[in-house]
Design a protein around this motif. Structure first.
Motif, PDB file in Angstrom:
ATOM      1  N   GLY A   1      -5.279   4.238   2.360  1.00 12.43           N
ATOM      2  CA  GLY A   1      -4.266   3.179   2.265  1.00 12.43           C
ATOM      3  C   GLY A   1      -3.051   3.451   3.128  1.00 12.43           C
ATOM      4  O   GLY A   1      -2.598   2.591   3.886  1.00 12.43           O
TER       5      GLY A   1
ATOM      6  N   HIS B   1      -4.818  11.226  -5.035  1.00  8.26           N
ATOM      7  CA  HIS B   1      -4.616  10.110  -5.968  1.00  8.26           C
ATOM      8  C   HIS B   1      -5.896   9.689  -6.669  1.00  8.26           C
ATOM      9  O   HIS B   1      -5.885   9.331  -7.839  1.00  8.26           O
TER      10      HIS B   1
ATOM     11  N   ASN C   1       1.591   4.024  -3.240  1.00  6.40           N
ATOM     12  CA  ASN C   1       1.601   5.491  -3.150  1.00  6.40           C
ATOM     13  C   ASN C   1       2.863   6.063  -3.773  1.00  6.40           C
ATOM     14  O   ASN C   1       2.829   7.052  -4.496  1.00  6.40           O
TER      15      ASN C   1
ATOM     16  N   ASP D   1       0.830  -1.199   0.000  1.00  2.00           N
ATOM     17  CA  ASP D   1       0.000   0.000   0.000  1.00  2.00           C
ATOM     18  C   ASP D   1       0.873   1.261   0.000  1.00  2.00           C
ATOM     19  O   ASP D   1       0.588   2.240  -0.694  1.00  2.00           O
TER      20      ASP D   1
HETATM   21 MG    MG Z   1      -2.683   4.778  -1.504  1.00  2.00          MG
END
Ligand code: MG
Ligand code: ATP
Length: 562
Positions: free
Chosen positions: A271, A246, A156, A152
């Protein structure tokens, strides 16, 4: 606070009774590790440092009464000395007179008030406000593991480095800094793993002394565009549930060329925070943008958030700070922007470094080495991915690399475009199915050879030739490691593809999906609620395909196939 409006010096003609209001939000970091926020509505264009410090003092005394801070000892602020010292605003020193036009109206300006003592704090209590603004916490992922959580964070980072300007380094670096060296004297715990233990020594630090001062941590560094204090790109969004930037890119990752390498993974907006809470007790996020001279930090303390110790009312506030970039950070990201997530006091079992390297290479394979598009046959390296200082392109192990080595002959592939049949919707998703053949070599099944290689690498292999997974699914180039499909009906029927039919036990199907497919919140599997996932799972089964609300067009690079 002065509310007197100065005579307007408007460049554009505006009606006199329609005067424009100006509001400044200033967050002032104080010498004792606390901070206050001042809102100045239509202030005079400038004020003396002394008046400014008085305003800060008033606000400080007011908020102290209403705010819950930790009970730790704080030094007394000498307001007189502070008024004679300076304000640090993005590396500029403001002395004597404070000009409000220096600051951005309608966004949060962060300043540090210096008290002339020469010692600046780097961590401030309750600096960022993370109060969740949605009820998304209800969707927290299940079956979370060390690997899921780490992925996770890496998702990112990958999404971040993808937006680096051309020519800028796209680096992701994962490190597990564990004080394994202390085992050296006592012998029995000595690391006999595959990876070179001497390299580990070099990595952790050449001298025992430096090991002593390093705290154990898991760290994920990326040279992406970073976050700062600005409204649009605030580091607070990192921890604020649902405040995702995001997410807005997801729709751009529908369609395009397989294997759909567009790492726009962010969907849920929690996340990062959830991964950290899973991995350890304390997380420090440090980030810097190119525009900002300073690094902004944010600290999540699991227990404090859980027992509401740092909450007052409905607020979810956490500590944060502002500091100068370290030499090491500047070296890793020469273009001057980065994000680093460090997890301290972890409580999960961490795999051996070599196994971690192989596993991460498997999950992100096409982003690490990619030989599909290049006409020159040259392997492309979309990102630079290091684990424990080693470049993953140099790592030869892992499932994907081993499987690639053992496949033979022409690959057979096609694409499917899925569209929802319901009127008024234009939902779309795309998949590419690639079938790879694993022959018998010297009387032995290639699949058995592959499994033997895994065992040699230290993996526990519980599959046999019969049960070995024949389907591997990636979404946007990233492996969904827990898709439980043994095969797809199409592989068993084979229609006219008689070679497939005969050899389907020796065929593995690599499925690449775009962002039209929806993963589970833990991003390990496809969501079973999603129409397209169901259609794909049943692809080739005449009876089940009929029930579906999805139309499918089979093609290869736009040319339709039957
Ligand atoms: Mg994320
Ligand atoms: N490495 C990073 N670089 C820059 N910004 C980041 C980074 N990591 C997180 N962010 C910012 O923090 C926000 C929250 O991240 P988080 O992982 O919690 O949610 P998300 O990625 O948007 O969605 P998901 O829950 O699906 O992962 C992101 O939307 C992004 O704005």
């Amino acid at each position: 606070m002065s509310n007197r409006r100065p005579p307007k010096r408007a460049l554009v003609q505006v009606d006199d009774d329609e005067e424009e209001d100006k509001s400044y939000k200033l967050k002032i970091l104080l010498p004792n590790g606390t901070n206050v926020t001042l809102t100045l509505n239509n202030p005079q264009p400038e004020m003396s440092m002394r008046n400014f410090v008085n305003l800060v003092k008033e606000e400080y005394e007011k908020t102290r009464k209403s705010c819950v801070l930790s009970g730790k000892m704080r030094k007394r602020i000498d307001w007189n000395l502070a008024a004679e010292s300076y304000l640090d605003f993005n590396g500029e020193k403001i002395r004597g007179m404070v000009r409000l036009e220096t600051f951005k109206p309608d966004s949060c300006n962060i300043l540090r008030l210096d008290d002339g003592s020469g010692e600046a704090t780097t961590m401030y209590e309750n600096m960022w406000d993370l109060t969740p603004d949605t009820d998304m916490l209800r969707e927290l992922p299940e079956n979370y593991s060390f690997e899921t959580a780490l992925a996770d964070l890496i998702d990112n980072s990958l999404q971040a480095v993808w937006s680096c300007s051309p020519g800028n380094r796209r680096l992701i670096s994962v490190d597990v800094l564990e004080d394994r060296i202390s085992v050296f004297d006592s012998g029995p715990g000595m690391d006999r793993s595959k990876e070179n233990s001497i390299a580990k020594w070099g990595k952790i630090g050449a001298s025992i002394h430096s090991v002593d001062v390093l705290e154990d941590r898991i760290s994920v560094f990326d040279s992406g565009p970073g976050m700062d204090r600005s409204k649009e790109n605030s580091i607070a969004k990192w921890g604020k549930i649902g405040a995702s930037i995001h997410r807005s890119s997801k729709s751009k990752a529908i369609g395009g060329k397989p294997p759909y390498l567009m790492p726009f993974f962010g969907m849920f907006g929690y996340g990062g925070a959830y991964a950290c809470m899973h991995l350890g007790r304390r997380t420090l996020v440090s980030s810097k943008t190119k525009q900002s001279k300073k690094v902004f930090t944010l600290q999540l303390n699991k227990e404090a958030l859980i027992d509401n110790r740092s909450t007052s009312g409905k607020n979810w506030k956490v500590d944060g700070g502002m500091r100068d970039p370290l030499d090491e950070e500047t070296k890793l990201s020469p273009h001057g922007s980065f994000t680093k997530v460090e997890i301290f006091e972890w409580k999960c079992k961490i795999p051996e470094i070599y196994q971690l390297q192989c596993r991460l290479k498997d999950i992100y394979f096409p982003y690490i080495q990619y030989d599909e598009v290049s006409k020159t046959g040259r392997t492309l390296r979309p990102v630079e991915f290091q684990v424990h200082g080693e470049d993953l392109t140099e790592i030869v192990g892992g499932e994907v690399a081993t499987t690639n080595l053992n496949s033979k002959g022409e690959e057979f592939w096609f694409q499917i475009q899925f569209c929802e049949k319901r009127k008024g919707t234009s939902q779309e998703a795309n998949a590419r199915l690639k079938f790879v053949y694993f022959p018998i070599v010297h009387g032995k099944e290639s699949t058995d050879i592959i499994m033997e290689s895994f065992e040699k690498e230290g993996y526990k292999v519980s599959e046999s030739f019969q049960t070995f997974g024949r389907v591997s699914v990636r979404r946007l180039g990233r492996l969904l490691p827990e898709v439980p499909w043994a095969s797809i009906p199409f592989m068993e029927r084979g229609a006219k593809a008689s070679t497939l039919q005969k050899c389907c036990q020796r065929v593995k199907c690599f499925v690449d999906l775009d962002a039209g497919f929806v993963p589970t919140p833990s991003k390990t599997d496809l969501s079973t609620q999603n129409l397209f996932s169901v259609a794909l799972k049943n692809f080739g089964s005449k009876s089940k395909e009929k029930d579906n609300d999805v139309s499918m067009v089979i093609h290869r690079e736009g040319t339709s196939l039957t």
